[in-house]
Scaffold this motif. Structure first.
Motif, PDB file in Angstrom:
ATOM      1  N   TRP A  13      14.449  -8.046  -7.275  1.00 21.42           N
ATOM      2  CA  TRP A  13      14.607  -6.665  -7.742  1.00 21.42           C
ATOM      3  C   TRP A  13      13.337  -6.204  -8.457  1.00 21.42           C
ATOM      4  N   ILE A  53      20.443  -4.675  -4.183  1.00 24.66           N
ATOM      5  CA  ILE A  53      20.446  -5.815  -5.100  1.00 24.66           C
ATOM      6  C   ILE A  53      21.279  -5.465  -6.328  1.00 24.66           C
ATOM      7  N   LEU A  70      22.562  -8.615  -0.516  1.00 25.07           N
ATOM      8  CA  LEU A  70      21.192  -9.114  -0.445  1.00 25.07           C
ATOM      9  C   LEU A  70      20.678  -9.084   0.991  1.00 25.07           C
ATOM     10  N   LYS A  74      17.443  -7.215   2.365  1.00 31.48           N
ATOM     11  CA  LYS A  74      16.430  -7.892   3.173  1.00 31.48           C
ATOM     12  C   LYS A  74      16.130  -7.093   4.441  1.00 31.48           C
ATOM     13  N   LEU A 112      14.645 -12.935  -1.299  1.00 33.13           N
ATOM     14  CA  LEU A 112      16.035 -12.628  -0.940  1.00 33.13           C
ATOM     15  C   LEU A 112      16.632 -13.734  -0.084  1.00 33.13           C
TER      16      LEU A 112
END
Length: 123
Positions: A13, A53, A70, A74, A112
């Protein structure tokens, strides 16, 4: 791994925040600023990384659901990289800007991936 208390403590993050700030700065200049479609899309993709996130963490619904968020983040990092190629190819970015932003987006993807792997192996 230390217990994460806030989404702001998550390395991916933090790095996504840096990427978002840099992309906003880059897209405010020159021809990039006037290409509303590409400019808005790459900005939304950057914000999506941070937002997914944060949302996944804040839901507190468990590791499996968090890992799903997540994964979406990604995917957005990959989208940013693809759009950076477009920006490079049409001359909106220098090679140096492209490499800097791409390296950061790739780093976020790796962070990630490792985080998702951790969540799926510990649950």
């Amino acid at each position: 791994m230390a217990k994460i208390e806030r989404f702001e403590d998550i390395d991916a993050w933090k790095r996504a925040r840096v990427l978002t700030s840099r992309v906003y700065a880059t897209t405010n200049a020159g021809a990039f600023a006037r290409d509303f479609g590409l400019r808005d899309q790459i900005r939304r993709a950057c914000v999506s990384i941070m937002s997914n996130i944060a949302e996944g963490f804040e839901r507190g619904a468990g590791d499996k659901e968090f890992a799903r968020f997540l994964s979406i983040a990604k995917g957005s990092a990959g989208e940013v990289r693809a759009q950076l190629y477009v920006a490079l190819d049409v001359g909106y970015l220098t090679q140096s800007e492209f490499e800097e932003h791409t390296q950061l987006a790739t780093e976020i993807s790796r962070l990630l991936s490792r985080f998702m792997q951790y969540l799926t192996t510990t649950s």
